[in-house]
Write a protein that holds these residues in place. Sequence first.
Motif, short mmCIF file in Angstrom:
data_model
loop_
_atom_site.label_atom_id
_atom_site.label_comp_id
_atom_site.label_asym_id
_atom_site.label_seq_id
_atom_site.Cartn_x
_atom_site.Cartn_y
_atom_site.Cartn_z
N ASP A 1 0.67 -1.08 -0.08
CA ASP A 1 0.12 0.01 -0.07
C ASP A 1 0.89 1.17 0.05
O ASP A 1 0.23 2.19 -0.45
N ASP A 2 1.98 1.09 0.29
CA ASP A 2 3.18 2.34 0.62
C ASP A 2 3.88 2.56 -0.64
O ASP A 2 4.52 3.55 -0.75
N VAL A 3 3.80 1.62 -1.63
CA VAL A 3 4.79 1.64 -2.55
C VAL A 3 4.07 2.75 -3.72
O VAL A 3 2.85 2.85 -4.22
N VAL A 4 5.31 3.54 -4.00
CA VAL A 4 4.81 4.66 -5.15
C VAL A 4 5.54 4.55 -6.33
O VAL A 4 4.70 5.04 -7.28
N LYS A 5 6.46 3.26 -6.61
CA LYS A 5 7.15 3.28 -7.75
C LYS A 5 7.44 1.87 -7.83
O LYS A 5 8.27 1.40 -6.78
N LEU A 6 7.35 1.20 -8.98
CA LEU A 6 7.70 -0.14 -9.35
C LEU A 6 8.63 -0.08 -10.71
O LEU A 6 8.22 0.56 -11.62
N THR A 7 9.85 -0.61 -10.47
CA THR A 7 10.62 -0.74 -11.89
C THR A 7 10.61 -2.12 -12.23
O THR A 7 11.32 -2.87 -11.42
N PHE A 8 10.46 -2.58 -13.28
CA PHE A 8 10.45 -3.72 -13.80
C PHE A 8 11.51 -4.00 -14.93
O PHE A 8 11.65 -3.25 -15.93
N PHE A 9 12.59 -4.75 -14.79
CA PHE A 9 13.59 -4.93 -15.87
C PHE A 9 13.46 -6.47 -16.14
O PHE A 9 13.16 -7.41 -15.50
N VAL A 10 13.05 -6.87 -17.44
CA VAL A 10 12.77 -7.92 -17.99
C VAL A 10 13.50 -8.61 -19.23
O VAL A 10 13.99 -7.46 -19.76
N THR A 11 13.95 -9.66 -19.35
CA THR A 11 14.56 -10.13 -20.48
C THR A 11 13.84 -10.26 -21.75
O THR A 11 14.43 -10.49 -22.82
N ASP A 12 12.52 -10.34 -21.45
CA ASP A 12 11.71 -10.39 -22.58
C ASP A 12 10.20 -9.78 -22.27
O ASP A 12 9.61 -10.14 -21.09
N VAL A 13 9.79 -8.59 -23.00
CA VAL A 13 8.69 -8.05 -22.51
C VAL A 13 7.54 -8.80 -22.54
O VAL A 13 6.55 -8.85 -21.90
N ALA A 14 7.57 -10.14 -23.21
CA ALA A 14 6.49 -11.06 -23.34
C ALA A 14 5.98 -11.63 -21.70
O ALA A 14 5.25 -12.33 -21.46
N HIS A 15 7.05 -11.41 -20.70
CA HIS A 15 7.04 -11.90 -19.46
C HIS A 15 6.06 -10.97 -18.54
O HIS A 15 5.74 -11.16 -17.57
N MET A 16 5.78 -9.69 -19.10
CA MET A 16 4.89 -8.74 -18.41
C MET A 16 3.70 -9.03 -17.93
O MET A 16 3.09 -9.01 -16.82
N PRO A 17 2.71 -10.00 -18.72
CA PRO A 17 1.41 -10.54 -18.23
C PRO A 17 1.56 -11.32 -16.88
O PRO A 17 0.91 -11.30 -15.89
N ALA A 18 2.69 -12.24 -16.83
CA ALA A 18 3.16 -12.96 -15.76
C ALA A 18 3.33 -11.81 -14.42
O ALA A 18 2.96 -12.29 -13.38
N ILE A 19 4.01 -10.73 -14.76
CA ILE A 19 4.58 -10.01 -13.80
C ILE A 19 3.09 -9.43 -13.20
O ILE A 19 3.07 -9.18 -12.25
N ARG A 20 2.41 -9.02 -14.36
CA ARG A 20 1.02 -8.43 -13.75
C ARG A 20 0.37 -9.02 -12.83
O ARG A 20 -0.28 -8.54 -11.98
N ALA A 21 0.25 -10.44 -13.27
CA ALA A 21 -0.54 -11.48 -12.36
C ALA A 21 -0.13 -11.35 -10.96
O ALA A 21 -0.68 -11.39 -10.13
N ALA A 22 1.19 -11.32 -10.89
CA ALA A 22 1.71 -11.30 -9.48
C ALA A 22 1.42 -10.00 -8.72
O ALA A 22 1.23 -10.21 -7.61
N ARG A 23 1.61 -8.98 -9.43
CA ARG A 23 1.39 -7.83 -8.96
C ARG A 23 -0.26 -7.58 -8.45
O ARG A 23 -0.30 -7.12 -7.35
N VAL A 24 -1.06 -8.00 -9.20
CA VAL A 24 -2.51 -8.06 -8.84
C VAL A 24 -2.55 -8.91 -7.72
O VAL A 24 -3.42 -8.33 -6.89
N ALA A 25 -1.98 -9.95 -7.41
CA ALA A 25 -2.25 -10.54 -6.12
C ALA A 25 -1.74 -9.78 -4.91
O ALA A 25 -2.15 -10.04 -3.74
N HIS A 26 -0.85 -8.66 -4.87
CA HIS A 26 -0.59 -8.00 -3.83
C HIS A 26 -0.93 -6.41 -3.89
O HIS A 26 -1.15 -5.86 -2.67
N ILE A 27 -1.36 -5.87 -5.18
CA ILE A 27 -1.75 -4.62 -5.05
C ILE A 27 -2.89 -4.24 -5.93
O ILE A 27 -2.98 -4.68 -7.16
N PRO A 28 -4.16 -3.90 -5.28
CA PRO A 28 -5.32 -3.61 -5.93
C PRO A 28 -5.40 -2.49 -7.10
O PRO A 28 -4.44 -1.56 -6.98
N ASP A 29 -6.21 -2.65 -7.94
CA ASP A 29 -6.03 -1.59 -9.14
C ASP A 29 -6.43 -0.24 -8.73
O ASP A 29 -6.10 0.65 -9.61
N ASP A 30 -6.96 0.06 -7.51
CA ASP A 30 -7.26 1.15 -7.07
C ASP A 30 -6.04 1.99 -6.47
O ASP A 30 -5.99 3.28 -5.93
#
Length: 138
Positions: A79-108
């Motif tokens: 809830d206190d996070v103001v910025k996340l920076t993602f470094f990926v070896t392939d942007v195709a991994h972003m959906p998997a990262i978003r799914a993990a993020r959603v488990a911790h950070i609500p859309d609002d």
Amino acid sequence: MVHHGRMSELTRIPAPDGVAPSAQYSHVVLGTGRFVAVSGQLALDEDGKLVGEGDPAAQARQVFENLRRCLAAAGATFDDVVKLTFFVTDVAHMPAIRAARVAHIPDDRLPASSAVQVASLVRPEFLMEVEAFAVVGE
């Protein structure tokens, strides 16, 4: 000894005037309090062993668990996070990262974010690294 303050009062501006909104992040997040910087986290367990070789979803879940533990050490939560920076070896991994993020950070409560595809990380088996900045209430 970790000081546990109140939750910071963060303001999220998803779409400043003249900037197209995104469903994936807030363009601007501001607040007052203690600044917390969390180094880029990799998909390593507490013994330093790789979790999820070749599996972006498993690596993303471990990375977010490590971020959660690091934030907790500073008396912070997602809830206190103001910025996340993602470094990926392939942007195709972003959906998997978003799914993990959603488990911790609500859309609002989406933080500001940047995503960068890199040629490689510190070891070739790492598919992603994620760092976080947080602001914890005084």
